[in-house]
Design an enzyme around this catalytic site. Structure first.
Site, PDB file in Angstrom:
ATOM      1  N   GLU A  36     -32.435 -43.250  42.961  1.00 14.66           N
ATOM      2  CA  GLU A  36     -30.801 -43.792  44.508  1.00 14.66           C
ATOM      3  C   GLU A  36     -30.608 -44.928  42.839  1.00 14.66           C
ATOM      4  O   GLU A  36     -31.443 -45.747  42.664  1.00 14.66           O
ATOM      5  CB  GLU A  36     -31.399 -44.514  44.861  1.00 14.66           C
ATOM      6  CG  GLU A  36     -30.479 -45.560  46.282  1.00 14.66           C
ATOM      7  CD  GLU A  36     -30.538 -45.881  47.276  1.00 14.66           C
ATOM      8  OE1 GLU A  36     -32.160 -46.165  47.394  1.00 14.66           O
ATOM      9  OE2 GLU A  36     -30.112 -46.513  47.662  1.00 14.66           O
ATOM     10  N   ARG A 261     -47.666 -41.892  43.905  1.00 15.15           N
ATOM     11  CA  ARG A 261     -46.875 -43.117  43.494  1.00 15.15           C
ATOM     12  C   ARG A 261     -47.735 -43.669  42.304  1.00 15.15           C
ATOM     13  O   ARG A 261     -49.353 -44.334  42.290  1.00 15.15           O
ATOM     14  CB  ARG A 261     -46.881 -44.246  44.231  1.00 15.15           C
ATOM     15  CG  ARG A 261     -45.245 -44.106  44.780  1.00 15.15           C
ATOM     16  CD  ARG A 261     -45.439 -45.186  45.824  1.00 15.15           C
ATOM     17  NE  ARG A 261     -44.077 -46.063  45.113  1.00 15.15           N
ATOM     18  CZ  ARG A 261     -42.855 -45.974  45.173  1.00 15.15           C
ATOM     19  NH1 ARG A 261     -42.421 -45.084  46.249  1.00 15.15           N
ATOM     20  NH2 ARG A 261     -42.019 -46.558  44.534  1.00 15.15           N
ATOM     21  N   LYS A 271     -37.712 -51.710  42.850  1.00 12.30           N
ATOM     22  CA  LYS A 271     -36.236 -52.139  42.159  1.00 12.30           C
ATOM     23  C   LYS A 271     -36.531 -53.067  43.524  1.00 12.30           C
ATOM     24  O   LYS A 271     -35.639 -53.899  42.575  1.00 12.30           O
ATOM     25  CB  LYS A 271     -35.441 -50.691  42.847  1.00 12.30           C
ATOM     26  CG  LYS A 271     -35.542 -49.726  41.051  1.00 12.30           C
ATOM     27  CD  LYS A 271     -34.877 -48.835  41.786  1.00 12.30           C
ATOM     28  CE  LYS A 271     -34.761 -47.357  42.597  1.00 12.30           C
ATOM     29  NZ  LYS A 271     -34.217 -46.781  43.101  1.00 12.30           N
TER      30      LYS A 271
HETATM   31  P1  ATP Z   1     -38.577 -48.182  44.249  1.00  9.80           P
HETATM   32  O1  ATP Z   1     -39.342 -48.152  45.529  1.00  9.80           O
HETATM   33  O2  ATP Z   1     -39.464 -49.192  43.024  1.00  9.80           O
HETATM   34  O3  ATP Z   1     -36.896 -48.938  44.414  1.00  9.80           O
HETATM   35  P2  ATP Z   1     -37.883 -45.515  44.562  1.00  9.80           P
HETATM   36  O4  ATP Z   1     -38.420 -44.309  45.334  1.00  9.80           O
HETATM   37  O5  ATP Z   1     -37.178 -46.102  45.932  1.00  9.80           O
HETATM   38  O6  ATP Z   1     -38.769 -46.689  44.186  1.00  9.80           O
HETATM   39  P3  ATP Z   1     -36.224 -43.449  44.133  1.00  9.80           P
HETATM   40  O7  ATP Z   1     -35.030 -43.929  42.523  1.00  9.80           O
HETATM   41  O8  ATP Z   1     -35.735 -43.308  44.842  1.00  9.80           O
HETATM   42  O9  ATP Z   1     -37.142 -45.077  43.882  1.00  9.80           O
HETATM   43  O10 ATP Z   1     -36.814 -42.311  42.793  1.00  9.80           O
HETATM   44  C1  ATP Z   1     -36.587 -41.244  42.464  1.00  9.80           C
HETATM   45  C2  ATP Z   1     -38.106 -40.816  42.042  1.00  9.80           C
HETATM   46  O11 ATP Z   1     -39.411 -41.547  41.224  1.00  9.80           O
HETATM   47  C3  ATP Z   1     -38.273 -40.060  43.429  1.00  9.80           C
HETATM   48  O12 ATP Z   1     -38.772 -38.902  43.530  1.00  9.80           O
HETATM   49  C4  ATP Z   1     -39.051 -41.393  43.535  1.00  9.80           C
HETATM   50  O13 ATP Z   1     -40.561 -40.594  44.567  1.00  9.80           O
HETATM   51  C5  ATP Z   1     -39.838 -41.041  42.350  1.00  9.80           C
HETATM   52  N1  ATP Z   1     -40.851 -42.950  42.377  1.00  9.80           N
HETATM   53  C6  ATP Z   1     -40.472 -43.932  42.028  1.00  9.80           C
HETATM   54  N2  ATP Z   1     -41.258 -44.814  42.422  1.00  9.80           N
HETATM   55  C7  ATP Z   1     -42.501 -44.458  41.634  1.00  9.80           C
HETATM   56  C8  ATP Z   1     -44.019 -44.490  40.748  1.00  9.80           C
HETATM   57  N3  ATP Z   1     -44.614 -45.863  41.137  1.00  9.80           N
HETATM   58  N4  ATP Z   1     -44.664 -43.511  40.346  1.00  9.80           N
HETATM   59  C9  ATP Z   1     -44.482 -42.088  41.290  1.00  9.80           C
HETATM   60  N5  ATP Z   1     -43.347 -41.840  41.169  1.00  9.80           N
HETATM   61  C10 ATP Z   1     -42.147 -42.615  41.603  1.00  9.80           C
HETATM   62 MG    MG Z   2     -35.974 -45.759  46.875  1.00 10.55          MG
END
Ligand code: ATP
Ligand code: MG
Length: 554
Positions: A36, A261, A271
């Site tokens: 995102e 994760r 983020k």
């Molecule tokens: P954050 O909580 O840091 O904002 P998010 O999961 O909301 O992270 P996205 O932009 O939705 O961020 O993530 C894109 C991809 O990266 C998704 O498939 C998510 O599962 C993966 N991802 C995000 N954070 C991690 C992490 N700490 N370890 C492994 N994969 C991750």
């Molecule tokens: Mg997210």
């Protein structure tokens, strides 16, 4: 197909191998990385990127880069650009073109109409708060919305008027008609669309209703023909909903697989929280070298190779855990040790005058660039009567175990001569401002013909030839292993040294040039470096506690 990877398998890879054997997707492997664009990528995303792109590459498949841009309020073009740049920097190439969930807004709208017509969705007038109250809890079932039994005609009319901008933000939603008694809260008539009069970074003001992430995500995977939708464990409970949507719509059904994760000690990976650090000015920006963002660690000097090796080493599993920051640093050192040229820099200079060295003269000493890599060759380092050494490397009253320079003691200057300290000069406050030494001309290059030994070798820079530079030293951004909020920020995470003396070869460093400063660590020229004004970041120190732990446990 590429050569099978020699790294150990993991359960996601095993699933793909099995699907290839059973020909489940006609031999296709098509993954995607779906960020995102609401912030910069962090090291957790690197794990997901390496997994998605790595598996597809191994099996001759494809990987899409798709922006899941369904929330116009938090998304920006700056984030899109940084994400594209970071994925490329990590060393991966997506299948062109880049995809956006917003490309599917029209299709998603058509599908919503289909669901309304089939009485599987309804327009609900409950407020967000009321929707939450009606939803129930983990232990209690929910209550049906009083608007759940509107006629198809009324729903079609209201949904169209929602789209036409007739209603204010938040006044109505489109909800799926599933089951308010479901054990899974995600299945309790989830919201599909909300009214949001916000400008989208790609679709502008075309839409004032936006699909929820959960309504858009599975269908986006379906539209793109993704075979394996790999995501993190928190989406396990959402899978039944994604499955439900694609089944109701009768469209191609990708397979979702959840993995753990990445969490790292001393690091916050979210983020939302990283945005707060930036907004509140606790760091210099998203690319501050202390940030766990890919832009930050890249600016700091971490290499993409080190990150990929780290991701390979940690693997994937079905349970969340926390990885030691030391393991990441271990991979950074491991990579730089092989490649980084060694140079000399003095961070906190102490002036040394060699009294028996002829005034006004200098000579060039031969120095090995990288003992790990003979092909890196040698270079010449100027030596003269006045040098700088590290303040730490001299003690007037040394404790017993101090083997570096002190009055009457002899040490080796790296690639230089043996020197012996003869006297100390202090200012009126009693601070040491300069020390005097003699050198032994017979020890040129670092060895005494009579075979006498010294217990220490220290680095130095010739004063007349030194380049002035700035060096930034970093500690962890947080001072505890599992930081929760800003109260855990480490006030000593940045130390700026502005009086550093660098050997001449460092004067022409360009941003992103990486090297080892002998005895001090690995360093990278920061983006603030200007011609003749080098600024270096310490990437990581030399001591590898992790390597020792690994040895002990072997
Ligand atoms: P954050 O909580 O840091 O904002 P998010 O999961 O909301 O992270 P996205 O932009 O939705 O961020 O993530 C894109 C991809 O990266 C998704 O498939 C998510 O599962 C993966 N991802 C995000 N954070 C991690 C992490 N700490 N370890 C492994 N994969 C991750
Ligand atoms: Mg997210």
């Amino acid at each position: 197909m590429n050569q099978p990877d020699s790294s150990p398998s993991n359960f996601v890879r095993d699933i793909i191998l099995n699907d290839l054997q059973t020909n489940k997707y006609q031999g296709r492997v098509h993954t995607r990385f779906p960020p995102e664009p609401n912030g910069y990528l962090h090291i957790g995303h690197a794990k997901s990127i390496c997994l998605n792109f790595g598996l597809a590459a191994e099996f001759g498949g494809k990987t899409n880069l798709r922006f899941d841009d369904t929330n116009p309020e938090k998304e920006e073009q700056e984030y899109v650009d940084s994400i594209i740049d970071n994925v490329r920097w990590l060393g991966f190439q997506w299948q062109e073109p880049i995809h956006y969930a917003s490309d599917y807004f029209g299709q998603l709208y058509e599908w919503a109409l289909k669901m309304i017509r089939e009485n599987k969705a309804f327009v609900c007038d409950l407020t967000a708060d009321e929707v939450r109250q009606y939803r129930g809890t983990l232990t209690e079932g929910g209550k049906e919305s009083p608007y759940r039994n509107r006629t198809v005609e009324e729903n079609l009319d209201l949904f169209e008027r929602m789209k036409n901008g007739e209603f204010p933000d938040g006044s109505r939603t489109l909800r799926a008609k599933i089951d308010m008694a479901s054990k899974n809260l995600n299945m309790r008539d989830p919201v599909m669309y909300r009214i949001l009069n916000a400008e989208h970074h790609r679709t502008g003001n075309k839409w004032c209703i936006y699909p929820m992430y959960d309504y858009a995500h599975g269908q986006s995977d379906s539209i793109e023909g993704i075979t394996h939708s790999i995501c993190t464990l928190e989406f396990e409970d959402h899978r039944p909903l994604y499955d439900w949507y694609v089944e109701q719509l009768g469209i191609y059904h990708p397979q979702q697989i959840e993995f753990d994760r990445l969490n790292l000690t001393y690091t916050m990976l979210s983020k939302r929280k990283l945005l707060q650090l930036v907004k509140d000015g606790h760091v210099r920006g998203w690319d501050d070298p202390r940030m766990p963002t890919l832009s930050g660690i890249r600016r700091r000097g971490y290499t993409p190779e080190a990150l990929r090796n780290f991701c390979k080493a940690i693997g994937v599993s079905k349970t969340n855990g926390t990885i030691e920051l030391g393991l990441l640093e271990h991979h950074v050192r491991d990579d730089l040790n092989k490649r980084a040229p060694r140079l000399m820099a003095v961070l906190r200079p102490l002036r040394v005058v060699i009294d028996n060295y002829p005034e006004g003269e200098s000579e060039l000493m031969e120095a090995v660039n990288n003992p790990e890599d003979a092909s890196a060759g040698t270079r010449k380092v100027p030596f003269s009567r006045v040098l700088y050494i590290e303040q730490d490397d001299f003690k007037e009253d040394p404790p017993k175990q101090f083997f570096r320079l002190s009055p009457g003691k002899e040490v080796r200057l790296r690639w230089g001569y043996f020197i012996t300290c003869t006297s100390v000069v202090k200012d009126e406050k009693g601070e040491i401002v300069e020390i005097h030494c003699t050198y032994d001309p017979a020890t040129r290059g670092g060895n005494a013909p009579d075979g006498r030994k010294v217990k220490a070798t220290i680095h130095w820079v010739s004063a007349a030839h030194a380049i002035d530079g700035e060096v930034r030293l970093y500690e962890t951004l947080f001072n505890c292993e599992s930081p929760n909020d800003l109260a855990d920020l480490n006030p000593r995470s940045l130390e700026v040294l502005t009086e550093c003396k660098l050997e001449p070869a460092l004067g022409s460093s360009e941003a992103q040039f990486r090297c080892q400063f002998e005895r001090l660590g690995y360093f990278c020229a920061d983006n603030d470096t200007a011609p003749g004004k080098p600024v270096f970041n310490r990437i990581v120190g030399l001591r590898d506690a992790w390597a020792k732990i690994e040895k002990k446990t072997k």
